[in-house]
Write an enzyme that holds these catalytic residues in place. Structure first.
Site, mmCIF file in Angstrom:
data_model
loop_
_atom_site.group_PDB
_atom_site.id
_atom_site.type_symbol
_atom_site.label_atom_id
_atom_site.label_comp_id
_atom_site.label_asym_id
_atom_site.label_seq_id
_atom_site.Cartn_x
_atom_site.Cartn_y
_atom_site.Cartn_z
ATOM 1 N N LYS A 1 0.884 -1.023 -0.046
ATOM 2 C CA LYS A 1 -0.082 -0.073 0.068
ATOM 3 C C LYS A 1 0.870 1.234 -0.039
ATOM 4 O O LYS A 1 1.164 1.910 1.131
ATOM 5 C CB LYS A 1 -1.039 0.016 1.301
ATOM 6 C CG LYS A 1 -2.127 0.965 1.085
ATOM 7 C CD LYS A 1 -2.865 0.592 0.163
ATOM 8 C CE LYS A 1 -4.197 1.520 -0.151
ATOM 9 N NZ LYS A 1 -4.820 1.231 -1.467
ATOM 10 N N SER B 1 -8.807 -0.364 -4.894
ATOM 11 C CA SER B 1 -8.929 -0.091 -3.612
ATOM 12 C C SER B 1 -10.294 0.184 -3.091
ATOM 13 O O SER B 1 -11.003 -0.486 -3.284
ATOM 14 C CB SER B 1 -8.013 1.076 -3.232
ATOM 15 O OG SER B 1 -7.617 1.231 -1.819
#
Length: 591
Positions: free
Chosen positions: A190, A387
């Site tokens: 991430k 996401s």
């Protein structure tokens, strides 16, 4: 006293006259705008469709941010409407071919692929496509390579060099001014917060970026090789040598067929049509052709498949502007669909890099309620469904993606800026406080987070990540650990996502609609497609933006002045201003 009343009367009369004058001017402006609204010119026989793609290409017509004040407000055709218009033109005897004149293509690689396939089908109908440009951007060349003949200006170029991802890093600048971006994230891939905590890309980020870029590049090269007399190895060599920098080398390398001026290219169009020098060349713009030949809709069909276009950043709040996914706006759309007796299925077309985790959860909750009404939900992915964009997709009855879709990025992060050093050391402003409890002044940017506050924010971020994993595990019939293994914020292409069970199969929006119809037990011709959200026409959008005051003007000014840098400005602004945990793609991908 008489003088007072005379002055008062004169002031009131002046005010009334001023208001009348302003009202008249406004009426003239609005009348001028309305009178300039495009009235389609009739399409004559032996015409050629002229494609330039100068405006941004949204998924849904007019669903884009305010483009600035123009007296001539025109519709901005959406990707699917452009595709449908090209299908109509392929079957129209008046349209003999396409003159493609594109410098830069304002859409992603998946959008480019949709347009390229539509042009390939147009070409397969037996009609010609000629492409010309002074300067081919890489996406423009990818699209134009489908043409029968590709031409470039003698002092132009073909910007064909391969794909890359460039990430700006702000930490050194922030350190200099005394701003500490305190970052909390879950998932080693991430990387959305790396610009605030590193000065370079992490090994994990480089690994995932190289993997998906190579997959996208392979798809691009295969497409180009299928319509040009070149192999993928040839294309690699031409890109490495930047042969397109010299038009003659581009021709020798077979990237283009001809080096010529625009007049020469138009002459080639005339010759295809069998026109003499005296005959008029009928070039028809895409927007004009679309208005002159609107798509047919079967309004007799009572049953509907609702196509909900979710494009842009996911954020909390009310209706918001076009091209943004606000939870309240989309929750209302989905609630209305639940209550409609005519809606038999929902297709959610997602083109979003994510955004607010809370807003994503609110939208997902409404999608589940649609399913509880026994209304099937099918997801169709565009350029991005990553996401938060994947979060709102994960519970669908079926998920379809394009090969070049960028998806996954199952991970979350939080960013909390501390300006204590900036205030104390750089500016000379100090703060003090009195507390009733240990954390009464917590999460205040003028104070650095203490160990307990940092621990709580990391726990909250980890908790949100576990919620994300649980949603995906339930929606995709996987275990938590199976999802975690392929999650951790990692980005995947649509093709790879099928292998990983994040996506059911590869197909386009039409395929998703057909799938939804089959799930709902609807036969061809027994239903119609209805698009959401309902976007206002350009004139009404302009009037609303004008009434919006300084904010609309400021945004239009920034977009004009920053140009290609505006998306980066917007991206950083969204990250730093969004409260709470975020589920967002780690960077802007450009081709």
């Amino acid at each position: 006293m008489n003088t007072f009343f005379k002055t008062l009367f004169a002031s009131c009369l002046g005010t009334i006259l001023a208001l009348l004058v302003l009202s008249g001017i406004s009426t003239l402006i609005i009348g001028g705008i309305a009178s300039r609204a495009d009235k389609p010119k009739p399409v004559k026989a032996n015409s050629v469709l002229h494609l330039t793609f100068d405006d941004p290409i949204p998924e849904l017509t007019n669903n884009t941010e305010f483009m600035g004040f123009k007296l001539k407000q025109e519709e901005i055709l959406g990707l699917q409407e452009i595709k449908n218009t090209l299908e109509n033109a392929a079957g129209d005897e008046k349209i003999k071919g396409v003159f493609l004149e594109v410098d830069a293509l304002p859409t992603g690689l998946t959008g480019s692929n949709v347009l390229r396939e539509a042009l390939a089908e147009f070409k397969a109908s037996g009609k010609f496509i000629l492409a010309y440009s002074d300067f081919y951007g890489q996406q423009a060349y990818y699209l134009s390579s489908v043409a029968d003949e590709v031409m470039v200006n003698p002092i132009g170029l073909v910007d064909f060099r391969g794909l890359s991802a460039t990430v700006p890093f702000f930490k050194p600048m922030l350190d200099k001014i005394g701003v500490d971006m305190q970052v909390f994230y879950a998932g080693k891939f991430k990387s959305a917060t790396e610009p605030f905590r590193r000065t370079d890309m992490s090994p994990e980020n480089k690994l995932q970026t190289r993997a998906y870029l190579e997959d996208l590049y392979e798809d691009m090269l295969n497409d180009i090789a299928s319509t040009r007399p070149l192999t993928t190895a040839d294309l690699h060599r031409l890109a490495s040598d930047f042969a397109g920098l010299d038009p003659e080398q581009a021709k020798a390398g077979k990237l283009v067929d001809r080096v010529c001026t625009r007049s020469d290219a138009l002459q080639s169009v005339r010759e295809r049509l069998g026109l003499s020098a005296e005959d008029d060349l009928q070039l028809v713009g895409l927007r004009n052709y679309n208005q002159a030949n609107p798509p047919s809709v079967n309004y007799k069909a009572g049953d509907k498949i609702a196509v909900v276009y979710a494009e842009g950043t996911i954020t909390g709040g009310t209706d918001g502007e076009n091209g943004v996914i606000t939870d309240r706006k989309y929750a209302k759309i989905l609630r209305d669909l639940q209550e409609s007796d005519n809606v038999k299925a929902v297709v959610l077309r997602i083109n979003s890099p994510g955004g607010s985790a809370l807003a994503s959860e609110n939208i997902l909750a409404e999608i589940r309620k649609v399913q509880e009404k026994d209304i099937p939900v099918v997801v169709s992915m565009g350029d991005f469904a990553a996401s938060g964009g994947y979060y709102i997709a994960c519970s669908a009855d079926s998920i379809l993606a394009e090969p070049t879709t960028i998806t996954g990025s199952i991970g979350v992060f939080s960013v909390f800026p501390s300006v204590s050093e900036l205030m104390n050391d750089k500016i000379g402003i100090t703060f003090d406080t009195v507390l009733t409890d240990e954390l009464s002044a917590g999460l205040n940017p003028v104070f650095s987070l203490n160990a307990k506050e940092s621990r709580l924010l990391q726990q909250r971020t980890d908790q949100m990540y576990e919620e994300f994993l649980a949603r995906v595990a339930e929606g995709r019939n996987m275990t938590r650990d199976e999802v975690h293994e392929i999650a951790q914020g990692r980005v995947w292409t649509g093709e790879k996502a099928v292998e990983l069970r994040l996506v059911d199969r590869l197909d386009d929006l039409d395929g998703a609609i057909a799938t939804a119809a089959r799930m709902a037990g609807l036969e061809d011709g027994s239903y119609r497609v209805s698009n959401y959200p309902k976007v206002k026409d350009p004139l009404m959008q302009l009037l609303e933006e004008l009434s919006g005051g300084d904010m609309a003007k400021r945004k239009a000014f920034l977009k004009k002045e920053l140009g290609s840098l505006y998306p980066h400005y917007k991206y950083v602004k969204e990250i730093t201003e969004e409260p709470g945990v975020q589920a967002r793609l780690p960077y802007i991908v450009e081709f």
